[in-house]
Design a protein around this motif. Structure first.
Motif, PDB file in Angstrom:
ATOM      1  N   LEU A   1       0.705  -1.195   0.060  1.00  0.00           N
ATOM      2  CA  LEU A   1      -0.129  -0.242  -0.084  1.00  0.00           C
ATOM      3  C   LEU A   1       0.829   1.268   0.019  1.00  0.00           C
ATOM      4  N   ALA A   2       1.968   1.045   0.803  1.00  0.00           N
ATOM      5  CA  ALA A   2       2.645   2.399   0.775  1.00  0.00           C
ATOM      6  C   ALA A   2       3.527   2.664  -0.627  1.00  0.00           C
ATOM      7  N   LYS A   3       3.709   1.426  -1.183  1.00  0.00           N
ATOM      8  CA  LYS A   3       4.697   1.777  -2.613  1.00  0.00           C
ATOM      9  C   LYS A   3       3.655   2.086  -3.630  1.00  0.00           C
ATOM     10  N   ALA A   4       2.216   1.933  -3.301  1.00  0.00           N
ATOM     11  CA  ALA A   4       1.212   2.092  -4.474  1.00  0.00           C
ATOM     12  C   ALA A   4       0.754   3.725  -4.269  1.00  0.00           C
ATOM     13  N   LYS A   5       0.787   4.055  -3.031  1.00  0.00           N
ATOM     14  CA  LYS A   5       0.480   5.387  -2.643  1.00  0.00           C
ATOM     15  C   LYS A   5       1.439   6.252  -3.356  1.00  0.00           C
ATOM     16  N   ALA A   6       2.743   6.116  -3.117  1.00  0.00           N
ATOM     17  CA  ALA A   6       3.970   6.773  -3.337  1.00  0.00           C
ATOM     18  C   ALA A   6       3.847   6.880  -4.944  1.00  0.00           C
ATOM     19  N   ALA A   7       3.566   5.690  -5.804  1.00  0.00           N
ATOM     20  CA  ALA A   7       3.630   5.857  -7.225  1.00  0.00           C
ATOM     21  C   ALA A   7       2.122   6.231  -7.800  1.00  0.00           C
ATOM     22  N   GLN A   8       1.127   6.468  -6.951  1.00  0.00           N
ATOM     23  CA  GLN A   8      -0.419   6.880  -7.341  1.00  0.00           C
ATOM     24  C   GLN A   8      -0.703   5.629  -8.145  1.00  0.00           C
ATOM     25  N   GLN A   9      -0.629   4.509  -7.815  1.00  0.00           N
ATOM     26  CA  GLN A   9      -1.135   3.524  -8.558  1.00  0.00           C
ATOM     27  C   GLN A   9      -2.639   3.156  -7.708  1.00  0.00           C
ATOM     28  N   LYS A  10      -3.498   3.614  -8.364  1.00  0.00           N
ATOM     29  CA  LYS A  10      -4.828   3.342  -7.616  1.00  0.00           C
ATOM     30  C   LYS A  10      -5.332   2.053  -7.574  1.00  0.00           C
TER      31      LYS A  10
END
Length: 572
Positions: free
Chosen positions: A53-62
């Protein structure tokens, strides 16, 4: 107690069973976390999901954010934390509805429906299962899971026709997908559905089919399915095979299931007239029931103790914080110190006053509750003495069946009275059982014997309606002791019906009736100690619940019952 129903709570895996070659991060990153969830290694699963989740938020991968929130929801749901689960599910839902990923959205709708199903918020569960079906038009295992869950919800909501159709849709899809495990579950639940409808033959067919599927899968015997099959067989007179199913189920049953099975075995042997065997299973049923009650009690004590210790710890922290604030205030200017001291003094005075007032109220309530519990535990010594004399008489006459029935009714009455002595409310079916046992014993002790009827409207779900405990027995006792005392052919009738304005309970006898004028003038009727207690309890309930109980006493005009009529109206 009859048959079991498998409560379906099938969770759909989010993102772990599909891989997209076009996704830069790869949806297979969720597979390890999903596997840990299946193994119930929730702490490790939580660490992995939060990292994703942290990586997805940083990369804006919704899309990955949505899947991560959904998996967190699954973890919290399996940890029995519905609030956190729902919070994460809705965070995921907002992202999925924006991206319009229908398959993943369908899985999420199914999981939200499952959460509401576990919370027994069945109308909400139905809404989300229907949304899941609308999002997933494909004939796949996810749609099958949704149909399986939805069929169970419809059955519990008593929407019989649509429940039956949904069961059949699920079975057809399971056959098409060759999904034997879910077909077995559906057929077990369908057998219970037919038991509720008293369609014994179809119940037997579906239970046998479910067992055959489990045997084909080399799965252990299902306690629930065997119990359902045994119950349906007994109802059709196939006692030997039915009892065999109950006995086989006992080998792998948990305590709650054993309680059900022992009761069914008791009823089956009782129907066959095998009194020693029925008594043996009744004793085993009571033993398991007592063990479960003790375990529940110990768990409640542990929870209360933990809550108390937590509260003490929090109070200590709060006191330390207050002391720290006070010390800081003492370092301020003299004027501010004086004002602060005055304000604190006023605040402490108010708190002390409120605490003292609350303590007095709490003490009064506890005293009242203890008094009520003690009074409820008291059984009429004269009644117990007569009961024991009656048993002695039956034994002397060597009337084994009558003595067993009498002892059974007497033990049930004592057990139910003691079990419910510390409660304020009791299910209506248990109160009726208490009255039935009480009247049966009083009739056998009464000379000459009297007759009684307990008529309950078929539309009333007695197990789902609660009334104040021991509300009715004092009135019935009054009718027995005072109403029909001088009658050669005494009669007592209890009618229970449900109207739009609440539950109506009428207790009438064919005695001499009551003096209405005296009743209106002195606000009295024949009274015993139980009636005095009951009068206080009715006043207490009406104070707390705004006319919760309405009581009317009159002379009955019925040809067969020209005595006293007690009419109770409960705003349930």
């Amino acid at each position: 107690m009859r048959a079991f129903f498998i409560a379906i709570v099938l969770l759909s895996s989010i993102g772990a069973d599909a891989q997209s070659k076009n996704a830069p991060t790869g949806t297979d990153i969720f597979a390890p976390a999903d596997s840990l969830i299946r193994l119930k290694q929730f702490d490790q699963a939580t660490v992995r999901v939060r990292a994703i989740l942290a990586k997805a938020k940083a990369a804006q991968q919704k899309k990955n954010m949505a899947k991560a929130y959904a998996l967190m929801g699954n973890i919290f749901l399996m940890q029995r934390n519905p609030d956190k689960a729902l919070e994460n599910y809705f965070l995921s839902l907002n992202l999925y509805e924006v991206n319009k990923d229908t398959i993943e959205l369908s899985k999420l709708y199914t999981n939200i429906g499952t959460l509401y199903s576990m919370l027994k918020e069945l109308p909400k569960a139905r809404v989300y299962y229907l949304k899941a079906l609308s999002s997933n038009k494909h004939e796949n295992v996810e749609r099958l899971k949704t149909l399986t869950n939805l069929a169970g919800v419809y059955a519990e909501l008593r929407e019989k026709k649509i429940a039956f159709n949904t069961f059949n849709q699920g079975i057809s899809l399971a056959v098409k997908l060759n999904n034997l495990p879910l077909e077995a579950v559906l057929r077990t639940n369908l057998s219970n559905f037919f038991i509720e409808e008293k369609d014994w033959n179809n119940a037997i067919i579906n239970a046998r089919n479910s067992l055959a599927l489990r045997n084909k899968l080399q799965q252990p015997l299902s306690v629930i399915t065997l119990n359902n099959l045994g119950y349906a067989l007994v109802q059709t007179g196939q006692f030997k095979e039915g009892i065999s199913c109950y006995t086989a189920a006992l080998n792998t049953a948990n305590p709650q299931e054993k309680k059900q099975l022992y009761y069914n075995l008791y009823q089956a042997h009782k129907s066959l007239g095998k009194l020693p065997e029925s008594l043996k299973y009744l004793e085993q049923y009571n033993s398991v029931k007592d063990a479960i009650s003790k375990l529940n009690y110990e768990q409640k004590v542990a929870e209360i103790t933990a809550a108390y210790e937590s509260l003490k710890k929090q109070n200590r922290i709060n006191n330390l914080e207050k002391q720290n604030i006070l010390q800081k205030k003492q370092l301020r200017q003299q004027l501010f110190l004086i004002v602060a001291v005055i304000l604190i003094t006023l605040l402490v005075s108010v708190l002390i006053y409120m605490r003292f007032k609350n303590y007095k109220i709490k003490a009064a309530l506890e005293k009242s509750q203890i008094k009520r519990q003690l009074l409820l535990l008291q059984l009429n010594p004269h009644f117990i003495f007569n009961a024991l004399q009656s048993v002695q008489r039956f034994i002397y006459l060597k009337d084994q069946e009558q003595s067993m029935q009498y002892l059974n009714s007497f033990s049930k009455l004592i057990r139910l009275t003691l079990e419910n002595s510390d409660k304020d409310l009791i299910p209506l079916d248990e109160e009726i059982e208490i009255l039935d046992n009480y009247l049966r014993l009083q009739s056998l002790n009464h000379s000459p014997a009297f007759s009684y009827q307990i008529n309950v409207s078929p539309a009333i779900e007695t197990e789902n309606i609660e009334i104040p405990v021991m509300l009715l027995q004092p009135f019935v006792e009054n009718a027995v002791i005072h109403g029909i005392r001088e009658q050669k052919e005494g009669k007592i009738k209890i009618d229970i019906s449900q109207e739009t304005d609440g539950l109506h309970i009428c207790i009438i006898d064919n005695g001499q009736g009551t003096n209405i004028a005296a009743s209106q003038t002195n606000n009295k009727m024949h009274r015993s100690m139980g009636m005095d207690i009951l009068s206080q309890r009715i006043q207490e309930f009406n104070r707390e619940n705004k006319s919760y109980i309405k009581l009317t006493v009159s002379n009955q005009q019925d040809v067969n019952y020209q005595g006293t009529a007690i009419h109770l109206q409960l705003a349930i």
